[in-house]
Design a protein around this motif. Structure first.
Motif, mmCIF file in Angstrom:
data_model
loop_
_atom_site.group_PDB
_atom_site.id
_atom_site.type_symbol
_atom_site.label_atom_id
_atom_site.label_comp_id
_atom_site.label_asym_id
_atom_site.label_seq_id
_atom_site.Cartn_x
_atom_site.Cartn_y
_atom_site.Cartn_z
ATOM 1 N N LYS A 105 -23.464 -18.873 -10.935
ATOM 2 C CA LYS A 105 -23.459 -20.036 -11.825
ATOM 3 C C LYS A 105 -24.436 -21.115 -11.354
ATOM 4 C CE LYS A 105 -20.307 -23.275 -14.118
ATOM 5 N NZ LYS A 105 -20.543 -22.788 -15.481
ATOM 6 N N VAL A 106 -24.352 -21.463 -10.067
ATOM 7 C CA VAL A 106 -25.247 -22.506 -9.563
ATOM 8 C C VAL A 106 -26.690 -22.017 -9.544
ATOM 9 C CG1 VAL A 106 -25.087 -21.943 -7.088
ATOM 10 C CG2 VAL A 106 -25.470 -24.304 -7.794
ATOM 11 N N LYS A 107 -26.899 -20.736 -9.297
ATOM 12 C CA LYS A 107 -28.242 -20.168 -9.310
ATOM 13 C C LYS A 107 -28.874 -20.294 -10.689
ATOM 14 C CE LYS A 107 -30.726 -15.848 -8.305
ATOM 15 N NZ LYS A 107 -30.582 -14.437 -7.857
ATOM 16 N N LYS A 108 -28.087 -19.992 -11.712
ATOM 17 C CA LYS A 108 -28.579 -20.061 -13.091
ATOM 18 C C LYS A 108 -28.836 -21.511 -13.523
ATOM 19 C CE LYS A 108 -27.298 -18.481 -17.763
ATOM 20 N NZ LYS A 108 -27.266 -19.783 -18.457
ATOM 21 N N LEU A 109 -27.892 -22.401 -13.239
ATOM 22 C CA LEU A 109 -28.028 -23.797 -13.663
ATOM 23 C C LEU A 109 -29.209 -24.482 -12.974
ATOM 24 C CD1 LEU A 109 -24.256 -24.868 -13.698
ATOM 25 C CD2 LEU A 109 -25.754 -24.595 -15.688
ATOM 26 N N ASP A 110 -29.351 -24.266 -11.666
ATOM 27 C CA ASP A 110 -30.434 -24.934 -10.929
ATOM 28 C C ASP A 110 -31.802 -24.398 -11.338
ATOM 29 O OD1 ASP A 110 -30.193 -27.151 -9.381
ATOM 30 O OD2 ASP A 110 -29.916 -26.115 -7.477
ATOM 31 N N ALA A 111 -31.871 -23.114 -11.643
ATOM 32 C CA ALA A 111 -33.149 -22.545 -12.074
ATOM 33 C C ALA A 111 -33.574 -23.117 -13.416
ATOM 34 C CB ALA A 111 -33.035 -21.017 -12.162
ATOM 35 N N GLU A 112 -32.617 -23.265 -14.336
ATOM 36 C CA GLU A 112 -32.916 -23.764 -15.671
ATOM 37 C C GLU A 112 -33.247 -25.252 -15.678
ATOM 38 O OE1 GLU A 112 -29.449 -22.776 -17.859
ATOM 39 O OE2 GLU A 112 -29.980 -20.653 -18.120
ATOM 40 N N LYS A 113 -32.502 -26.035 -14.941
ATOM 41 C CA LYS A 113 -32.623 -27.488 -15.025
ATOM 42 C C LYS A 113 -33.566 -28.104 -13.987
ATOM 43 C CE LYS A 113 -28.051 -28.081 -17.113
ATOM 44 N NZ LYS A 113 -26.782 -28.842 -17.086
ATOM 45 N N ASN A 114 -33.682 -27.477 -12.815
ATOM 46 C CA ASN A 114 -34.456 -28.107 -11.731
ATOM 47 C C ASN A 114 -35.547 -27.210 -11.142
ATOM 48 O OD1 ASN A 114 -32.790 -30.556 -11.650
ATOM 49 N ND2 ASN A 114 -31.196 -29.198 -10.833
ATOM 50 N N HIS A 115 -35.683 -25.989 -11.654
ATOM 51 C CA HIS A 115 -36.658 -25.026 -11.129
ATOM 52 C C HIS A 115 -36.463 -24.811 -9.627
ATOM 53 C CE1 HIS A 115 -38.759 -24.968 -14.948
ATOM 54 N NE2 HIS A 115 -38.762 -26.294 -14.947
ATOM 55 N N LEU A 116 -35.181 -24.741 -9.238
ATOM 56 C CA LEU A 116 -34.821 -24.441 -7.858
ATOM 57 C C LEU A 116 -34.215 -23.047 -7.799
ATOM 58 C CD1 LEU A 116 -33.157 -27.813 -6.750
ATOM 59 C CD2 LEU A 116 -35.493 -27.048 -6.318
ATOM 60 N N VAL A 117 -34.566 -22.296 -6.752
ATOM 61 C CA VAL A 117 -34.095 -20.919 -6.614
ATOM 62 C C VAL A 117 -33.118 -20.836 -5.443
ATOM 63 C CG1 VAL A 117 -34.761 -18.510 -6.238
ATOM 64 C CG2 VAL A 117 -36.287 -20.054 -7.512
ATOM 65 N N TRP A 118 -31.923 -20.298 -5.721
ATOM 66 C CA TRP A 118 -30.935 -20.055 -4.676
ATOM 67 C C TRP A 118 -31.144 -18.634 -4.146
ATOM 68 C CZ3 TRP A 118 -26.351 -23.157 -3.399
ATOM 69 C CH2 TRP A 118 -26.390 -24.426 -3.967
ATOM 70 N N ILE A 124 -15.562 -22.429 -3.209
ATOM 71 C CA ILE A 124 -16.165 -21.664 -2.112
ATOM 72 C C ILE A 124 -17.508 -22.300 -1.768
ATOM 73 C CG2 ILE A 124 -17.063 -19.429 -1.380
ATOM 74 C CD1 ILE A 124 -14.058 -19.428 -1.776
ATOM 75 N N TYR A 125 -17.662 -22.653 -0.520
ATOM 76 C CA TYR A 125 -18.908 -23.279 -0.066
ATOM 77 C C TYR A 125 -19.674 -22.286 0.823
ATOM 78 C CZ TYR A 125 -17.301 -27.821 -1.765
ATOM 79 O OH TYR A 125 -16.884 -28.870 -2.558
ATOM 80 N N ALA A 126 -20.482 -21.441 0.203
ATOM 81 C CA ALA A 126 -21.282 -20.452 0.947
ATOM 82 C C ALA A 126 -22.652 -21.038 1.266
ATOM 83 C CB ALA A 126 -21.435 -19.176 0.131
ATOM 84 N N PRO A 127 -23.031 -21.122 2.537
ATOM 85 C CA PRO A 127 -24.361 -21.648 2.896
ATOM 86 C C PRO A 127 -25.465 -20.768 2.306
ATOM 87 C CG PRO A 127 -22.944 -21.463 4.828
ATOM 88 C CD PRO A 127 -22.260 -20.727 3.727
ATOM 89 N N THR A 128 -26.445 -21.414 1.654
ATOM 90 C CA THR A 128 -27.499 -20.673 0.956
ATOM 91 C C THR A 128 -28.812 -21.445 1.030
ATOM 92 O OG1 THR A 128 -25.815 -19.962 -0.630
ATOM 93 C CG2 THR A 128 -28.113 -19.535 -1.214
ATOM 94 N N PRO A 129 -29.917 -20.771 1.321
ATOM 95 C CA PRO A 129 -31.216 -21.467 1.264
ATOM 96 C C PRO A 129 -31.593 -21.745 -0.191
ATOM 97 C CG PRO A 129 -31.362 -19.367 2.465
ATOM 98 C CD PRO A 129 -30.059 -19.368 1.736
ATOM 99 N N VAL A 130 -32.014 -22.960 -0.467
ATOM 100 C CA VAL A 130 -32.463 -23.349 -1.808
ATOM 101 C C VAL A 130 -33.928 -23.753 -1.696
ATOM 102 C CG1 VAL A 130 -32.114 -24.906 -3.749
ATOM 103 C CG2 VAL A 130 -30.148 -24.132 -2.408
#
Length: 580
Positions: free
Chosen positions: A106-119, A241-247
């Motif tokens: 979910k966060v991967k999809k939202l950030d890619a669409e709105k902020n051009h950030l890749v999880w 769930i707070y999974a550490p992830t490089p963004v």
């Protein structure tokens, strides 16, 4: 065939370095807390080891500060937690955040669409927010969960929580706990601490600062148990769930598409237990986050570091050995070895390898390196010249008086068996005493530490191989040649310089070769008594767990030994051919 294998070995070495070229450096950031610093350093070091130019912005600030920086394009990559997507996109009520896979997608999809950030690939750890209380308080009041805490608070339990302003104010943090479990902490029950470092909040609870007996904590915090606290479970599953992830910014990933592959095995290895242990080393043991990250990466073989350099050096040395076996012609060996070393030397001096961390270490410390090189060569010259002045007349005397050889060689053998550190130590007291009683010796630089004891010890160690080579060299001069020299009317000194010296010289040079290589290595240990040289760099690196710094001292010592050894072998070979 040897030359082909040599080029293949060098090529494989260079390919394994994974050198990346790009115009703009990658700005690596992290949050201000302990784990943020750890994960930021992990990302930074992985990128640097693959040759990516970086800008260090680790521990930039709180979540809001770091998030604002990357969305504004002022930061390129940082470690974030999947559960924070609920806060970023005002979507706290979606149950997806409480499922590791669904929350990540979910966060991967939202950030890619709105902020051009890749999880990128997340870690299996869950660094969720929780509350930790002192163990004595938990045992006395049977507090094991947040439900137990709520019931105890309603009975009037004395409670004060140390937390960051972010934890106190964010709707998905303390307010979510209060709402789910039905308790309400008043202002006098809260101690708001600057930043978001749980090491500070946990320490406050452990030390009962301002009456604090509980602390904001994370699921991966190492200091909790070490400092006598106990985390409370969350039976209602309030927290995401707070999974550490490089963004990473999308444009940066396009410029460096390999970053996703480089970081995948790294973050996949970060489970909760691992992060707790690493965090504890920083927050409890006081170790530097950068050093902890380096050691873990190397232990897991996720970082080339010293292994790469040692493997590369081993490959080149093996090729050199194969060349030596291919032909006994010294000049041919030298030319073949030059071909093998040509490519890495060209890359080194052309600046193509300047982004590697070892060369960055050299660039930052080139003045220290130059001073260490000068001191190391001074130690070498200051050992070899006096040793030759003693060994040559002593060796000649022993050759002419064989009865003395047993006693002299016995003493030199005893000296040779004394460990170098012990001999350096034994010289400290007498030299310090001499300098104290005779101040003029101090003016000459003689004292218990420094160059004086180092040179005396190194000269003593050099005597046995030098004296033995002088004696053996003279013994190998044929008796018939000496008789011929006498027959043509040569005096004793004429015979010595015209016959003995030329014929014994190859053996003498072989002994000198051993002494020079031996001294280069033993001079490293002399740094322990303040003699300086490359040993000072090596021991500084060992004490700070900085392996690049260790290699910065080790590699030139090995290189000097290999080059000098090769030159001596070539000279001896030429002399032997001339004699033939």
């Amino acid at each position: 065939m040897v030359r082909i294998r040599g080029w293949m070995g060098v090529s494989a070495l260079l390919l394994s370095m994974g050198i990346a070229q790009a115009a703009d450096p990658v700005r690596v950031g992290s949050k201000i807390d302990t784990e943020g610093s750890l994960l930021g350093n992990v990302i930074l070091q992985v990128l640097e080891k693959h040759g990516v130019k970086t800008v260090n912005k680790i521990q930039l600030g709180t979540t809001q500060v770091v998030r604002g920086a990357i969305t504004a394009g002022e930061l390129d990559i940082y470690p974030e937690y999947t559960g924070n997507g609920a806060f970023f996109f005002n979507d706290e009520k979606d149950s997806a955040w409480k499922n590791a896979a669904e929350g990540y997608e979910k966060v991967k999809k939202l950030d890619a669409e709105k902020n051009h950030l890749v999880w990128l690939t997340p870690a299996p750890a869950n660094n969720t927010w929780t509350i930790a209380v002192r163990k004595d308080l938990a045992e006395k009041n049977q507090l094991n969960s947040l439900a137990d805490l709520s019931a105890w608070l309603k009975k009037g339990g004395t409670f004060k929580l140390a937390a960051s302003a972010e934890f106190i104010e964010r709707s998905d943090a303390l307010p979510a706990f209060e709402k789910a479990y039905g308790f309400d902490l008043k202002q006098d029950q809260l101690l708001s601490l600057a930043g978001g470092d749980t090491a500070v909040t946990i320490s406050a609870a452990a030390q009962q600062t301002s009456g604090v007996n509980a602390a904001m904590a994370y699921g991966t915090d190492g200091p909790v148990a070490a400092l006598g606290l106990q985390t409370l479970s969350d039976p209602k599953g309030v927290q995401p769930i707070y999974a550490p992830t490089p963004v990473i910014r999308e444009s940066v990933l396009k410029a460096y598409p390999q970053i996703a592959e480089w970081l995948k095995p790294v973050f996949s290895a970060l489970d909760e237990k691992t992060l707790q242990q690493l965090n504890a080393r920083i927050a409890v043991d006081g170790q530097d986050a950068s050093s902890v990250a380096t050691e873990w990466l190397q232990q897991k073989k996720l970082l080339f570091a010293s292994g790469l350099w040692c493997s590369g050096a081993l490959i080149l040395l093996l090729i050199t050995d194969q060349v030596r076996q291919l032909t006994r012609h010294r000049l041919a060996q030298l030319l073949l070895n030059l071909q093998v070393w040509l490519l890495p030397l060209l890359l080194l001096f052309s600046g193509q390898l300047s982004d590697l961390s070892l060369l960055k270490e050299y660039a930052n410390r080139h003045a220290v390196f130059d001073a260490a090189l000068s001191r190391h060569l001074t130690l070498l010259a200051g050992t070899v010249l006096p040793a030759l002045m003693i060994a040559l007349p002593l060796g000649v005397t022993l050759f002419r008086r064989p009865g003395w050889q047993g006693g002299v060689f016995g003493v030199l053998n005893v000296i040779q068996t004394v460990p170098s550190v012990a001999l350096f130590g034994l010289l400290i007291a007498p030299l310090a005493g001499l300098a104290q009683h005779f101040p003029w010796l101090g003016d000459w630089g003689i004292s218990g530490i420094g160059m004086a004891p180092a040179l005396i010890a190194l000269v003593l160690y050099a005597l046995l191989p030098l004296v033995r080579s002088v004696v053996v060299g003279l013994q190998q001069v044929p008796h018939e040649v000496r008789e011929s020299a006498r027959g043509v009317g040569m005096s004793g000194w004429q015979q010595f310089f015209a016959v003995d010296v030329p014929l014994a010289l190859p053996v003498w040079l072989a002994g000198l070769r051993v002494v020079v290589v031996q001294t280069l290595g033993m001079a490293v240990v002399a740094a322990l008594i303040g003699a300086g040289g490359f040993g000072a760099i090596i021991f500084q690196g060992l004490l700070s767990s900085a392996l690049d710094l260790v290699l910065l001292g080790v590699i030139p010592v090995i290189a000097l030994a290999v080059v000098i050894d090769a030159l001596f072998r070539l000279l001896i070979s030429l002399l032997e051919r001339k004699d033939d």
